[in-house]
Write an enzyme that holds these catalytic residues in place. Structure first.
Site, PDB file in Angstrom:
ATOM      1  N   LYS A  95       0.865  -1.185   0.000  1.00 46.03           N
ATOM      2  CA  LYS A  95       0.000   0.000   0.000  1.00 46.03           C
ATOM      3  C   LYS A  95       0.890   1.219   0.000  1.00 46.03           C
ATOM      4  O   LYS A  95       2.031   1.170   0.477  1.00 46.03           O
ATOM      5  CB  LYS A  95      -0.884   0.033   1.248  1.00 46.03           C
TER       6      LYS A  95
HETATM    7  N1  GLU Z   1      -7.152  -0.185  -3.449  1.00 45.40           N
HETATM    8  C1  GLU Z   1      -7.869  -1.376  -3.787  1.00 45.40           C
HETATM    9  C2  GLU Z   1      -7.931  -2.307  -2.598  1.00 45.40           C
HETATM   10  O1  GLU Z   1      -7.807  -1.889  -1.467  1.00 45.40           O
HETATM   11  C3  GLU Z   1      -7.362  -2.030  -5.052  1.00 45.40           C
HETATM   12  C4  GLU Z   1      -5.928  -2.463  -5.015  1.00 45.40           C
HETATM   13  C5  GLU Z   1      -5.432  -2.970  -6.368  1.00 45.40           C
HETATM   14  O2  GLU Z   1      -6.201  -3.096  -7.293  1.00 45.40           O
HETATM   15  O3  GLU Z   1      -4.230  -3.236  -6.421  1.00 45.40           O
HETATM   16  O4  GLU Z   1      -8.180  -3.473  -2.738  1.00 45.40           O
END
Ligand code: GLU
Length: 405
Positions: A95
Site C-alpha cells: 500500500k
Molecule cells: N485499493 C484497492 C484495494 O484496497 C485495489 C488495489 C489494487 O487493485 O491493487 O483493494
C-alpha cells in the site's frame, strides 16, 4: 494485527513464521517538495509499504488523504496480502499513500504531487515488482500520471506498472466498477446464505466514491432498494429507496448529497444505524466500533472499505448474530480485475467486458462459497475463516520456498 493474530492462533503458526508474516517486508518514507500554484513550495510526506512478496510482486493502492500515516499504510498493506492470497492472485500485498487533502489541490498541483511521489517511490515500483492502483482519494487519472512518470524514466511505455488506468492507455474494461460489482455479487451470495430475498432487500451504503457509488448502482440494477447513501460531507435517506444514478447526477451538480429531492438528511455515522437488510460501509476504516455496534440494525454487514469494523465491533456483531462479510473477500473485486488488467497489459491482448465480468463472477462466487463453508464447518466468523484460508496459503508458500539463504 489483531485479526492476523486470531488467524495465526487458529492455525497454530510457529513463532518465527508468525513474526515474519506480522512484519512488513520493506517500508519507504519520503518527504518531497511540490511547487504550488501560488508560487510557494510545500513539503509532503509519502509512503510505500511492501508487506509480503511471498506469492509474487506486491499489489495495492495509493491513498491520498490527510489521515495517511505509516501505521495505516502498514495495516492496509497487510490486508492486501491476505486479500490477494484469498483470491488466489499471484501477488503479495503493498500500500502507498501521501498525507494530503486532494480536494484542496488544483489539478496541476495534484499532477505535480503525483509525479514527484511516483519518482520518489520508483525504486520500489515496477511491473514485475510492485504494481500500484487507485484507493481513497486517487483515481484513473492519477494512475495515468504515475504510468507516464515511470515510463518517461524508462524511456518507453510501461502500461503494466499500474492498474486502474484509463482504458485508452491500457486500462481494463470493467475495472472502474469492479469493486462495486464484486460487492454486488457477494451481497447476493450472502443474502442467499441468510435466506434474505435479494431483490427488494434494503441496502444502506456509507461512502459514495469509486466503491460505494458503483455498488449502489449495480445493486439497484439487481432490484435492491438503496435506502441511504452518504459521503464525507453528509448523506441522504429514503426508506422507499433512492435512484443511485439520479443521486450521482445531483452530487455532480450540487457538489453535495444533501438536498437530494425527496430524501431526509442523515449523517455518515447515523447511516450505519438505520434499519436495513444490508449495511455496506464503503468509506474508510474504523467506522463500526465497540460504541455503535450494539445499535446496528442490519441483517448483514458487507465491508466495501478496508477495515471498517474494529475487533471490538466484530465481537459484538458476532454475539448479536449479524454476519460480517470481511473486506478481504467483499471488496476483492477491485484487485481481482486489477490482476486481469495486469495480465492483459503483459500480454498486450485485451479481453471483452463480458469475459472480465464472467471471470470476476466465477472467482467471487467460488471464494465466497469456500469461506462460508469453512465458517460453518468450524463455527467461526466469515472474517476468521477468510483470514485462515489466506494466511495458510501464504505460510504454505513461504515454507515451500524456504528461508533464504
Ligand atoms: N485499493 C484497492 C484495494 O484496497 C485495489 C488495489 C489494487 O487493485 O491493487 O483493494
Amino acid at each position: 494485527m489483531r485479526q492476523f493474530e486470531a488467524a495465526a492462533d487458529h492455525l497454530a503458526l510457529k513463532r518465527g513464521i508468525r513474526e515474519y508474516l506480522a512484519a512488513p517486508n520493506r517500508e519507504l518514507v519520503v518527504h518531497f517538495p511540490v511547487a504550488m500554484d501560488d508560487g510557494t513550495i510545500r513539503l509532503f510526506t509519502g509512503y510505500r509499504v511492501h508487506h509480503s512478496t511471498v506469492l509474487g510482486p506486491t499489489k495495492g493502492g495509493i491513498r491520498y488523504s490527510p489521515e495517511v500515516r505509516l501505521n495505516e499504510v502498514r495495516a492496509l498493506a497487510m490486508w492486501m496480502t491476505w486479500k490477494s492470497a484469498l483470491m488466489h492472485l499471484p501477488f503479495g500485498g503493498a500500500k502507498g499513500g501521501v498525507a494530503c487533502d486532494p480536494r484542496q489541490l488544483s489539478r496541476d498541483e495534484l499532477q505535480r504531487l503525483t509525479r514527484r511521489y511516483a519518482s520518489e517511490v520508483s525504486p520500489l515500483m515496477g511491473p514485475k515488482s510492485d504494481i500500484p492502483a487507485p484507493d481513497v482519494g486517487t483515481n484513473a487519472q492519477v494512475m495515468a500520471w504515475i504510468m507516464d512518470t515511470y515510463s518517461m524514466h524508462r524511456g518507453y511505455s510501461v502500461s503494466s506498472v499500474v492498474t486502474g488506468k484509463p482504458i485508452v492507455i491500457g486500462g481494463s474494461v470493467g475495472r472502474s466498477d469492479a469493486t462495486g460489482r464484486g460487492i454486488m455479487i457477494i451481497t447476493r451470495e450472502a443474502a442467499r446464505l441468510r435466506s434474505i430475498p435479494f431483490a427488494g432487500s434494503r441496502v444502506a451504503i456509507q461512502g459514495f466514491g469509486n466503491v460505494g457509488e458503483a455498488a449502489a448502482r449495480l445493486l439497484h440494477e439487481q432490484g435492491c432498494k438503496i435506502v441511504a447513501v452518504s459521503d464525507i460531507d453528509g448523506g441522504v435517506y429514503n426508506p422507499d429507496g433512492l435512484d443511485p444514478r439520479a443521486v450521482l447526477q445531483h452530487l455532480r451538480t450540487a457538489r453535495t448529497l444533501t438536498g437530494y429531492p425527496g430524501a431526509q438528511p442523515v449523517s455518515p455515522a447515523k447511516l450505519l444505524e438505520l434499519p436495513c437488510d444490508v449495511l455496506i460501509p464503503a468509506a474508510i476504516e474504523g467506522q463500526i466500533t465497540g460504541e455503535n455496534a450494539g445499535r446496528i440494525q442490519a441483517g448483514i454487514v458487507v465491508e466495501g472499505a478496508n477495515g471498517p469494523t474494529t475487533p471490538e465491533a466484530d465481537a459484538i456483531l458476532a454475539d448479536r448474530g449479524i454476519p460480517v462479510v470481511p473486506d478481504i473477500l467483499a471488496n476483492a473485486g477491485g484487485v481481482t480485475v486489477s490482476y486481469f488488467e495486469w495480465v492483459q497489459d503483459l500480454q498486450s491482448y485485451f479481453w471483452t467486458e463480458q469475459e472480465i465480468n464472467a471471470h470476476l463472477e466465477r472467482l467471487m462466487v467460488s471464494t465466497f462459497a469456500r469461506v462460508a463453508a469453512l465458517a460453518q464447518e468450524r463455527r467461526m466468523t466469515l472474517r476468521t475463516a477468510a483470514l485462515i484460508v489466506a494466511v495458510q496459503r501464504v505460510a504454505d508458500a513461504l515454507m515451500t520456498r524456504g528461508i533464504y539463504p
